[in-house]
Design an enzyme around this catalytic site. Sequence first.
Site, short mmCIF file in Angstrom:
data_model
loop_
_atom_site.label_atom_id
_atom_site.label_comp_id
_atom_site.label_asym_id
_atom_site.label_seq_id
_atom_site.Cartn_x
_atom_site.Cartn_y
_atom_site.Cartn_z
N SER A 1 2.01 -5.40 3.34
CA SER A 1 3.45 -5.25 3.56
C SER A 1 4.27 -6.28 2.80
O SER A 1 5.48 -6.40 3.01
CB SER A 1 3.76 -5.34 5.06
N CYS B 1 0.86 -1.19 0.00
CA CYS B 1 0.00 0.00 0.00
C CYS B 1 0.90 1.23 0.00
O CYS B 1 2.12 1.14 0.12
CB CYS B 1 -0.90 0.00 1.23
N SER C 1 -0.79 -8.17 10.74
CA SER C 1 -2.21 -8.18 11.10
C SER C 1 -3.10 -8.26 9.86
O SER C 1 -4.04 -9.05 9.79
CB SER C 1 -2.55 -6.92 11.91
N ASN C 2 -2.80 -7.43 8.86
CA ASN C 2 -3.68 -7.41 7.68
C ASN C 2 -3.56 -8.69 6.86
O ASN C 2 -4.54 -9.15 6.28
CB ASN C 2 -3.41 -6.16 6.83
N CYS D 1 -8.67 2.88 6.68
CA CYS D 1 -7.59 2.65 5.71
C CYS D 1 -8.13 2.05 4.41
O CYS D 1 -8.68 0.94 4.40
CB CYS D 1 -6.55 1.73 6.32
N GLU E 1 1.13 -0.76 16.18
CA GLU E 1 0.35 0.45 15.87
C GLU E 1 -0.52 0.84 17.05
O GLU E 1 -0.63 2.02 17.39
CB GLU E 1 -0.53 0.22 14.64
N CYS F 1 2.91 5.75 8.91
CA CYS F 1 1.93 5.92 7.84
C CYS F 1 1.07 7.15 8.12
O CYS F 1 0.57 7.32 9.24
CB CYS F 1 1.05 4.68 7.74
#
Length: 314
Positions: free
Chosen positions: A266, A12, A223-224, A194, A126, A96
């Site tokens: 990522s 991203c 996490s994502n 996001c 985060e 970010c």
Amino acid sequence: MRIILAQPRGFCAGVVRAVDIVERALEKYRTPVYVRHEIVHNRRVVETLEAKGARFVEDLEEVPPGAVTIFSAHGVSRTVEAEAVARGLPVLDATCPLVSKVHTEGRRYVAQGRALILIGHAGHPEVEGTLGQIPGEVHLVASVAAVAALPIPPDRPVAFVTQTTLSVDDTRGIIEALKARFTDLVGPDTRDICYATQNRQTAVRELAQRVDLLLVVGAANSSNSNRLREIGSEQGVPCYLIPDAAALRPDWLRGAETIGITAGASAPESLVQEVIAALGRLGPVEVSALPGIVEDVSFKLPAALVEPEASAAS
């Protein structure tokens, strides 16, 4: 064997910016630069940057005096920022911009006298950074059940913000529970969630409807990436999270004519291509990509790393 790629997938804009910051710092300063925590959660990215001279640390005490220091894309607490200032470390902040926006919104809500609820996962870098950026009353919740247990009166002015690696779909139930419990609740517009998280999750849901097997390329501590694997499994298709092609197991492929591949925010595209190449060594493959959102978001680099425009004088 048919291979269908999700669109969008992989890096991203926030990750692109963070990696660019480390690479440009290495080019500019010609010495090791120190990065607090993994710049993004992907081992290949970290190893590539280490090979170029980056040094990754978990504590600023590991950074030599005067060394260029970079904060990771996940953000850091104000305590960490203050420690860097006290030690005189030159800092480049790769947080970010969407994470920084959450920090700003949270501080604004607290300044209004509201109790703040952070929707996110305890222990995630985060979340730790966000908790450390917002003074005042902040409560962390990760489930609808946790909302019911909040020690806040229903008529107390309340606000919420969310971890950026959670999508609108991930947070919808919790936000509805907050609305049902509190009479004075405010929060960011869903457009502030996001974009990359939401887009990748939407794409994986569509992809899962078309394949016999789904591979998510990403790190176990991402996490994502983990959420993409969960979504694939929720759609009823066998789904595996793999860090790279070496983790691919041929027995997963038995009876699978169509394989879907996506990648966490990522994970670099090179890892996806390596997985495709590994599948190709098992037999002929036909590769296509689903139509999907083409992201054109980009974030500015820190001013210290932007080269001044060349003089127009001849």
